[in-house]
Design a protein around this motif. Structure first.
Motif, PDB file in Angstrom:
ATOM      1  N   GLN A 190       0.850  -1.197   0.000  1.00  0.00           N
ATOM      2  CA  GLN A 190       0.000   0.000   0.000  1.00  0.00           C
ATOM      3  C   GLN A 190       0.880   1.239   0.000  1.00  0.00           C
ATOM      4  O   GLN A 190       1.823   1.356   0.792  1.00  0.00           O
ATOM      5  N   SER A 191       0.564   2.161  -0.883  1.00  0.00           N
ATOM      6  CA  SER A 191       1.382   3.346  -1.080  1.00  0.00           C
ATOM      7  C   SER A 191       0.887   4.521  -0.240  1.00  0.00           C
ATOM      8  O   SER A 191      -0.177   4.457   0.380  1.00  0.00           O
ATOM      9  N   TYR A 192       1.643   5.604  -0.271  1.00  0.00           N
ATOM     10  CA  TYR A 192       1.297   6.817   0.473  1.00  0.00           C
ATOM     11  C   TYR A 192      -0.032   7.416   0.014  1.00  0.00           C
ATOM     12  O   TYR A 192      -0.708   8.110   0.776  1.00  0.00           O
ATOM     13  N   ASP A 193      -0.422   7.131  -1.266  1.00  0.00           N
ATOM     14  CA  ASP A 193      -1.651   7.722  -1.789  1.00  0.00           C
ATOM     15  C   ASP A 193      -2.886   6.862  -1.524  1.00  0.00           C
ATOM     16  O   ASP A 193      -3.996   7.210  -1.929  1.00  0.00           O
ATOM     17  N   ASN A 237      -5.199   1.128   5.075  1.00  0.00           N
ATOM     18  CA  ASN A 237      -5.750   2.480   5.205  1.00  0.00           C
ATOM     19  C   ASN A 237      -6.950   2.588   4.280  1.00  0.00           C
ATOM     20  O   ASN A 237      -6.828   2.903   3.090  1.00  0.00           O
TER      21      ASN A 237
END
Length: 348
Positions: A190-193, A237
Motif C-alpha cells: 500500500q502506497s502513500y496515496d 488504510n
C-alpha cells in the motif's frame, strides 16, 4: 434519451465463436489458452448460457493439462505441480543430455484458471490431488511473502499472491501458503496515496489493488463492507484507498487504471470490485459508467478496451463482469473475490 441496450444474445454468440475456434490473432496467446478458456466459460456462465458448451469435454481438456511427477521420487524436487497454460506448455523446447524432451512448466495463473473453470462447470474439486498441488505451491512463496509464478524463477508481485490465495480458497485448504507472510507483503504494497502497487514502493495501480484487497478478503484478514464498521481497526488504510478508487472514475464515466490514463473497460471490474468489497460501490456514478461501457460494446458482440476499437476476449469478459456488478437484467450475480458467478463460487 434512453441508453442503448446490453446486447446479451450477441455477446453469447461472440463467446460461442471463441469456444469453437479462436481467431488467428490469438496465436501469440497460445501458451495462455487456459486463461482464454476461463474468459469464455466464466463469461457464458455470467450470461446464463453455460448450457451452450460440453461440460464433460471441457473438464477432460482442463484435467489433461495438470502437471504430475513421473514417479514418487520427483514429488519433492522443487517443481510446481499445478496446471500448464496450454498443450504446447507441457513440453520444453530444450532437450536433456539424453536427447529426450524435459517436462514443461506449470504456473500459478493457469492453475487458478483451471480450477476456476472446473468449479464453474460443477466438477468436484475433491477429485484433484490437492495435497501434491498445494505442497509444491509452497515452494513458490518467497521469504517476503510474495509468490513466483513458476518454480524456475520469475517476477514476484501481488498477481501471484492473489492466484495462490484463490487456489487455496477454492480447494478449501490453506496449507499451500503462509498466510501471515502473504498478508505482510500485501500491506507493504500500500502506497502513500492509498492505492497498492504490484510490489512494495511501486506506483498504485487498479489491478494491483484488486489483487491485494481480494487476497486479504479470501484469507480472512479483511471484513466485508468494512466502511460500515470501525475502519480504524482495519489492517489497510481504508479512507485513503476509497478516495483513490473513487477518483479513478473519469469524466467520461469509465474507470482509469492509474491517474492521467484513459478510461479502460477492464477497470470497471478491477476497481469497482474493490469498492464493492469495501462497501463503497454505491458511491460510483453507475449511469455514467454504464454509458461508457456501452460505447465500448461491439455491434458484433463483445467489448473493446477503448471506444471504437475492435472487441477482444479479455476486455469482453471484464465488460460482462462490470455489467453484472451494475446488476444488468439477464446476467448472473458476480463473486468479485473469485471472478466467477456467486452460484459457481458456492458450488451450486
Amino acid at each position: 434519451m434512453e441508453s442503448e441496450p446490453f446486447e446479451r444474445e450477441k455477446h453469447v454468440t461472440f463467446l460461442e465463436m471463441m469456444y469453437r475456434l479462436l481467431p488467428h490473432q490469438y496465436q501469440t496467446q497460445e501458451i495462455n489458452r487456459l486463461t482464454l478458456a476461463y474468459f469464455v466459460v466464466s463469461g457464458l456462465d455470467l450470461l446464463r448460457a453455460l448450457h451452450r458448451i460440453d461440460k464433460d469435454a471441457v473438464a477432460d481438456w482442463v484435467l489433461s493439462l495438470q502437471a504430475r511427477p513421473s514417479d514418487s521420487d520427483q514429488v519433492n524436487n522443487g517443481q510446481f505441480y499445478g496446471f500448464y497454460g496450454s498443450r504446447s506448455s507441457q513440453f520444453s523446447p530444450q532437450d536433456d543430455n539424453n536427447g529426450a524432451s524435459s517436462s514443461g512448466i506449470s504456473n500459478l495463473a493457469s492453475t487458478y484458471c483451471a480450477l476456476a473453470i472446473l468449479k464453474i462447470i460443477g466438477y468436484d474439486l475433491s477429485s484433484i490431488d490437492s495435497e501434491l498441488l498445494l505442497k509444491s505451491m509452497r515452494n513458490l512463496q518467497q521469504p517476503d511473502g510474495s509468490f513466483m509464478p513458476i518454480h524456475t524463477g520469475a517476477e514476484t508481485d501481488l498477481r501471484f499472491v492473489y492466484c495462490a490465495a484463490a487456489i487455496c480458497h477454492m480447494l478449501g485448504n490453506w496449507s499451500g501458503m503462509d498466510k501471515e507472510r502473504a498478508k505482510e507483503y500485501i500491506i507493504n504494497c500500500q502506497s502513500y496515496d492509498g492505492g497498492f502497487g504490484l510490489t512494495p514502493g511501486a506506483e498504485s495501480h487498479g489491478g494491483a489493488i484488486y489483487c491485494g484487497i481480494t487476497s486479504l478478503r479470501l484469507m480472512g484478514f479483511l471484513e466485508e463492507d468494512v466502511l460500515s464498521k470501525n475502519v480504524s481497526s482495519s489492517i489497510v488504510n481504508v479512507p485513503l484507498l476509497l478516495v483513490w478508487c473513487l477518483q479513478r472514475q473519469a469524466g467520461d464515466g469509465g474507470f482509469q487504471g492509474r491517474p492521467n490514463k484513459p478510461s479502460d473497460t477492464c477497470y470497471a471490474f478491477w476497481i469497482a470490485s474493490v469498492l464493492k468489497i469495501l462497501g463503497g460501490h454505491k458511491l460510483i456514478d453507475q449511469n455514467a459508467l454504464r454509458g461508457f461501457l456501452i460505447t465500448c460494446q461491439s455491434q458484433y458482440g463483445g467489448f473493446s478496451k477503448f471506444p471504437g476499437d475492435l472487441p477482444d476476449l479479455y476486455h469482453s469478459y471484464y465488460g460482462f463482469t462490470a455489467f453484472s456488478l451494475l446488476e444488468e437484467p439477464g446476467l448472473n450475480p458476480l463473486c468479485v473475490e473469485l471472478g466467477m458467478t456467486d452460484l459457481a463460487a458456492i458450488g451450486i
